[in-house]
Write a protein that holds these residues in place. Structure first.
Motif, PDB file in Angstrom:
ATOM      1  N   VAL A  78     -24.836  42.157  46.917  1.00 51.21           N
ATOM      2  CA  VAL A  78     -25.009  43.581  47.196  1.00 51.21           C
ATOM      3  C   VAL A  78     -23.822  44.305  46.581  1.00 51.21           C
ATOM      4  CG1 VAL A  78     -25.121  45.373  48.972  1.00 51.21           C
ATOM      5  CG2 VAL A  78     -26.275  43.167  49.344  1.00 51.21           C
ATOM      6  N   GLY A  79     -24.110  45.278  45.728  1.00 55.14           N
ATOM      7  CA  GLY A  79     -23.058  46.038  45.068  1.00 55.14           C
ATOM      8  C   GLY A  79     -22.965  47.460  45.583  1.00 55.14           C
ATOM      9  N   VAL A 125     -34.490  48.368  53.470  1.00 58.20           N
ATOM     10  CA  VAL A 125     -34.528  49.206  52.281  1.00 58.20           C
ATOM     11  C   VAL A 125     -33.085  49.596  51.999  1.00 58.20           C
ATOM     12  CG1 VAL A 125     -35.391  51.348  51.279  1.00 58.20           C
ATOM     13  CG2 VAL A 125     -36.823  50.047  52.890  1.00 58.20           C
ATOM     14  N   TRP A 126     -32.446  48.904  51.036  1.00 59.00           N
ATOM     15  CA  TRP A 126     -31.038  49.188  50.729  1.00 59.00           C
ATOM     16  C   TRP A 126     -30.962  50.536  50.029  1.00 59.00           C
ATOM     17  CZ3 TRP A 126     -26.783  46.231  52.024  1.00 59.00           C
ATOM     18  CH2 TRP A 126     -27.065  45.006  52.637  1.00 59.00           C
ATOM     19  N   GLN A 149     -29.609  53.905  47.953  1.00 56.63           N
ATOM     20  CA  GLN A 149     -28.763  54.239  46.808  1.00 56.63           C
ATOM     21  C   GLN A 149     -27.460  54.788  47.372  1.00 56.63           C
ATOM     22  OE1 GLN A 149     -29.559  54.593  43.300  1.00 56.63           O
ATOM     23  NE2 GLN A 149     -31.455  53.492  43.489  1.00 56.63           N
ATOM     24  N   PRO A 150     -26.331  54.485  46.886  1.00 57.01           N
ATOM     25  CA  PRO A 150     -26.045  53.856  45.612  1.00 57.01           C
ATOM     26  C   PRO A 150     -25.958  52.331  45.662  1.00 57.01           C
ATOM     27  CG  PRO A 150     -23.996  54.601  46.542  1.00 57.01           C
ATOM     28  CD  PRO A 150     -25.089  54.984  47.513  1.00 57.01           C
ATOM     29  N   ALA A 151     -26.270  51.703  46.800  1.00 56.76           N
ATOM     30  CA  ALA A 151     -26.195  50.237  46.871  1.00 56.76           C
ATOM     31  C   ALA A 151     -27.181  49.612  45.892  1.00 56.76           C
ATOM     32  CB  ALA A 151     -26.504  49.766  48.287  1.00 56.76           C
ATOM     33  N   ARG A 152     -26.795  48.458  45.369  1.00 59.41           N
ATOM     34  CA  ARG A 152     -27.674  47.674  44.487  1.00 59.41           C
ATOM     35  C   ARG A 152     -27.799  46.284  45.080  1.00 59.41           C
ATOM     36  NH1 ARG A 152     -25.416  47.732  38.625  1.00 59.41           N
ATOM     37  NH2 ARG A 152     -27.220  46.382  38.336  1.00 59.41           N
ATOM     38  N   TYR A 153     -29.034  45.832  45.245  1.00 63.47           N
ATOM     39  CA  TYR A 153     -29.297  44.489  45.761  1.00 63.47           C
ATOM     40  C   TYR A 153     -29.779  43.636  44.596  1.00 63.47           C
ATOM     41  CZ  TYR A 153     -30.703  40.721  48.776  1.00 63.47           C
ATOM     42  OH  TYR A 153     -30.787  39.501  49.379  1.00 63.47           O
ATOM     43  N   VAL A 154     -29.108  42.509  44.377  1.00 68.20           N
ATOM     44  CA  VAL A 154     -29.442  41.644  43.249  1.00 68.20           C
ATOM     45  C   VAL A 154     -29.715  40.235  43.766  1.00 68.20           C
ATOM     46  CG1 VAL A 154     -28.636  40.710  41.054  1.00 68.20           C
ATOM     47  CG2 VAL A 154     -28.002  43.031  41.727  1.00 68.20           C
ATOM     48  N   PRO A 155     -30.958  39.744  43.600  1.00 60.98           N
ATOM     49  CA  PRO A 155     -31.257  38.379  44.034  1.00 60.98           C
ATOM     50  C   PRO A 155     -30.588  37.338  43.139  1.00 60.98           C
ATOM     51  CG  PRO A 155     -33.280  39.546  43.381  1.00 60.98           C
ATOM     52  CD  PRO A 155     -32.114  40.446  43.114  1.00 60.98           C
ATOM     53  N   GLY A 156     -30.270  36.202  43.726  1.00 58.67           N
ATOM     54  CA  GLY A 156     -29.622  35.132  42.967  1.00 58.67           C
ATOM     55  C   GLY A 156     -28.120  35.331  42.956  1.00 58.67           C
ATOM     56  N   LEU A 157     -27.428  34.333  42.498  1.00 58.19           N
ATOM     57  CA  LEU A 157     -25.958  34.405  42.503  1.00 58.19           C
ATOM     58  C   LEU A 157     -25.416  35.109  41.273  1.00 58.19           C
ATOM     59  CD1 LEU A 157     -23.465  33.725  44.076  1.00 58.19           C
ATOM     60  CD2 LEU A 157     -23.427  31.494  43.021  1.00 58.19           C
ATOM     61  N   TYR A 158     -26.205  35.956  40.688  1.00 55.05           N
ATOM     62  CA  TYR A 158     -25.770  36.706  39.518  1.00 55.05           C
ATOM     63  C   TYR A 158     -25.121  38.014  39.966  1.00 55.05           C
ATOM     64  CZ  TYR A 158     -26.010  39.545  35.332  1.00 55.05           C
ATOM     65  OH  TYR A 158     -25.698  40.364  34.284  1.00 55.05           O
ATOM     66  N   VAL A 159     -23.876  38.210  39.612  1.00 56.80           N
ATOM     67  CA  VAL A 159     -23.172  39.465  39.888  1.00 56.80           C
ATOM     68  C   VAL A 159     -23.144  40.243  38.575  1.00 56.80           C
ATOM     69  CG1 VAL A 159     -20.975  40.505  40.557  1.00 56.80           C
ATOM     70  CG2 VAL A 159     -21.786  38.461  41.729  1.00 56.80           C
ATOM     71  N   PRO A 160     -23.950  41.309  38.473  1.00 59.91           N
ATOM     72  CA  PRO A 160     -24.038  42.045  37.209  1.00 59.91           C
ATOM     73  C   PRO A 160     -22.830  42.947  36.971  1.00 59.91           C
ATOM     74  CG  PRO A 160     -25.433  43.072  38.818  1.00 59.91           C
ATOM     75  CD  PRO A 160     -24.830  41.859  39.482  1.00 59.91           C
ATOM     76  N   ALA A 161     -21.709  42.329  36.747  1.00 65.02           N
ATOM     77  CA  ALA A 161     -20.472  43.085  36.558  1.00 65.02           C
ATOM     78  C   ALA A 161     -19.822  42.644  35.253  1.00 65.02           C
ATOM     79  CB  ALA A 161     -19.527  42.831  37.722  1.00 65.02           C
ATOM     80  N   THR A 162     -18.978  43.505  34.732  1.00 65.03           N
ATOM     81  CA  THR A 162     -18.215  43.179  33.544  1.00 65.03           C
ATOM     82  C   THR A 162     -16.945  42.465  33.969  1.00 65.03           C
ATOM     83  OG1 THR A 162     -19.070  45.179  32.517  1.00 65.03           O
ATOM     84  CG2 THR A 162     -17.158  44.147  31.483  1.00 65.03           C
ATOM     85  N   ARG A 163     -16.888  41.174  33.661  1.00 61.86           N
ATOM     86  CA  ARG A 163     -15.724  40.348  33.991  1.00 61.86           C
ATOM     87  C   ARG A 163     -15.313  40.497  35.455  1.00 61.86           C
ATOM     88  NH1 ARG A 163     -11.481  40.586  29.229  1.00 61.86           N
ATOM     89  NH2 ARG A 163     -11.871  38.375  28.973  1.00 61.86           N
TER      90      ARG A 163
END
Length: 112
Positions: A14-15, A54-55, A57-71
């Motif tokens: 969760v971002g 229902v998460w 906005q601005p929260a982002r829920y991403v399934p899996g262990l993938y963190v969509p971040a830059t470094r």
């Protein structure tokens, strides 16, 4: 995932925008692994922590262990051996940040 941590429930992320990171951490009693880049902070939660929620906005829920971040870098390690942040307190903080009322789904979980 840092060595020595066990994730038997699977992992999602969760971002929240970085500007809310410190405030969110201050209100969580047991944060798990938290990763960050300059723009986002990411909390590791058990897989399917979006079920029935229902998460907002601005929260982002991403399934899996993938963190969509830059470094992304690990900025917080949990005290125990579990990488998880409890999802309900994190969800309630996300609702507070979004200035919205929590929304609970009434759809039963498959297999229930």
């Amino acid at each position: 995932m840092p060595p020595g941590l066990s994730a038997p429930l699977g992992c999602d992320a969760v971002g929240l925008p970085a500007r809310h990171g410190f405030r969110t951490m201050a209100h969580l009693s047991r944060p798990g692994c938290v990763f960050a880049d300059p723009d986002w902070w990411w909390w590791i939660v058990p897989a399917e922590s979006d079920h029935g929620l229902v998460w907002p906005q601005p929260a982002r829920y991403v399934p899996g262990l993938y963190v969509p971040a830059t470094r992304p870098r690990l900025i917080h390690s949990p005290e125990g051996s579990s990488p998880y942040t409890p999802p309900i307190p994190l969800y309630l903080m996300a609702c507070r940040i979004a200035d919205t009322v929590p929304a609970w789904s009434t759809v039963p979980h498959q297999g229930s």
